[in-house]
Design a protein around this motif. Structure first.
Motif, PDB file in Angstrom:
ATOM      1  N   VAL A  16     -39.777  69.728  58.073  1.00 50.62           N
ATOM      2  CA  VAL A  16     -39.015  69.758  59.320  1.00 50.62           C
ATOM      3  C   VAL A  16     -39.668  68.850  60.354  1.00 50.62           C
ATOM      4  N   ASN A  17     -40.968  68.957  60.534  1.00 48.35           N
ATOM      5  CA  ASN A  17     -41.651  68.114  61.524  1.00 48.35           C
ATOM      6  C   ASN A  17     -41.540  66.639  61.173  1.00 48.35           C
ATOM      7  N   GLU A  18     -41.656  66.301  59.911  1.00 53.05           N
ATOM      8  CA  GLU A  18     -41.512  64.912  59.497  1.00 53.05           C
ATOM      9  C   GLU A  18     -40.101  64.402  59.782  1.00 53.05           C
ATOM     10  N   ARG A  19     -39.102  65.242  59.534  1.00 51.90           N
ATOM     11  CA  ARG A  19     -37.719  64.853  59.812  1.00 51.90           C
ATOM     12  C   ARG A  19     -37.516  64.610  61.305  1.00 51.90           C
ATOM     13  N   LEU A  20     -38.010  65.526  62.129  1.00 53.48           N
ATOM     14  CA  LEU A  20     -37.868  65.376  63.573  1.00 53.48           C
ATOM     15  C   LEU A  20     -38.559  64.103  64.055  1.00 53.48           C
ATOM     16  N   CYS A  23     -36.679  60.902  62.937  1.00 55.18           N
ATOM     17  CA  CYS A  23     -35.419  60.725  63.670  1.00 55.18           C
ATOM     18  C   CYS A  23     -35.635  60.524  65.167  1.00 55.18           C
ATOM     19  N   GLY A  24     -36.893  60.508  65.604  1.00 53.35           N
ATOM     20  CA  GLY A  24     -37.192  60.312  67.019  1.00 53.35           C
ATOM     21  C   GLY A  24     -36.856  61.517  67.878  1.00 53.35           C
ATOM     22  N   LEU A  25     -36.878  62.705  67.278  1.00 56.92           N
ATOM     23  CA  LEU A  25     -36.461  63.917  67.972  1.00 56.92           C
ATOM     24  C   LEU A  25     -37.588  64.913  68.231  1.00 56.92           C
ATOM     25  N   LEU A  26     -38.799  64.562  67.880  1.00 58.79           N
ATOM     26  CA  LEU A  26     -39.898  65.525  67.972  1.00 58.79           C
ATOM     27  C   LEU A  26     -40.153  65.971  69.407  1.00 58.79           C
ATOM     28  N   ALA A  43     -29.132  72.238  67.338  1.00 61.55           N
ATOM     29  CA  ALA A  43     -28.452  70.937  67.403  1.00 61.55           C
ATOM     30  C   ALA A  43     -29.377  69.799  66.971  1.00 61.55           C
ATOM     31  N   LEU A  44     -30.618  69.869  67.379  1.00 61.88           N
ATOM     32  CA  LEU A  44     -31.576  68.830  66.991  1.00 61.88           C
ATOM     33  C   LEU A  44     -31.829  68.857  65.490  1.00 61.88           C
ATOM     34  N   LEU A  45     -31.999  70.041  64.933  1.00 61.82           N
ATOM     35  CA  LEU A  45     -32.236  70.136  63.492  1.00 61.82           C
ATOM     36  C   LEU A  45     -31.042  69.632  62.692  1.00 61.82           C
ATOM     37  N   LEU A  46     -29.861  69.871  63.183  1.00 62.23           N
ATOM     38  CA  LEU A  46     -28.665  69.400  62.477  1.00 62.23           C
ATOM     39  C   LEU A  46     -28.622  67.873  62.400  1.00 62.23           C
ATOM     40  N   GLN A  47     -29.273  67.206  63.325  1.00 60.19           N
ATOM     41  CA  GLN A  47     -29.331  65.745  63.307  1.00 60.19           C
ATOM     42  C   GLN A  47     -30.304  65.211  62.265  1.00 60.19           C
TER      43      GLN A  47
END
Length: 71
Positions: A16-20, A23-26, A43-47
Motif C-alpha cells: 500500500v505504501n509503495e502504491r501511494l 502514484c504521488g499520493l503519500l 478515495a486515495l487508495l482507489l487511485q
C-alpha cells in the motif's frame, strides 16, 4: 517532466505504501490519515488500483489503531 501513474499491473506487486508513493499520493494519504478523513483515505487508495473492499478494510485498520501506523 510529468510523472505518470504506474499501470495497474505495475502497482499489483506493491505494498500500500509503495502504491501511494508511486502514484504521488503519500503526502495526501498522511494528511487524510492524520485528519481521520475516512472518505478521503478510501478515495486515495482507489487511485492506486486497490479494490473498494480492500481500501475500506485498510482504511478501517489504520483508523482503528492509528498509532500502530504512525498516526
Amino acid at each position: 517532466m510529468t510523472a505518470t501513474r504506474p499501470s495497474d499491473d505495475e502497482l499489483s506487486g506493491m505494498t500500500v505504501n509503495e502504491r501511494l508513493f508511486a502514484c504521488g499520493l503519500l503526502d495526501a494519504w498522511d494528511e487524510a490519515a492524520m485528519n481521520r478523513d475516512r472518505p478521503q483515505m478510501i478515495a486515495l487508495l482507489l487511485q492506486t488500483a486497490i479494490e473498494r473492499d480492500q481500501a475500506e478494510r485498510t482504511t478501517d485498520a489504520v483508523l482503528k489503531n492509528p498509532t500502530m501506523y504512525g498516526f
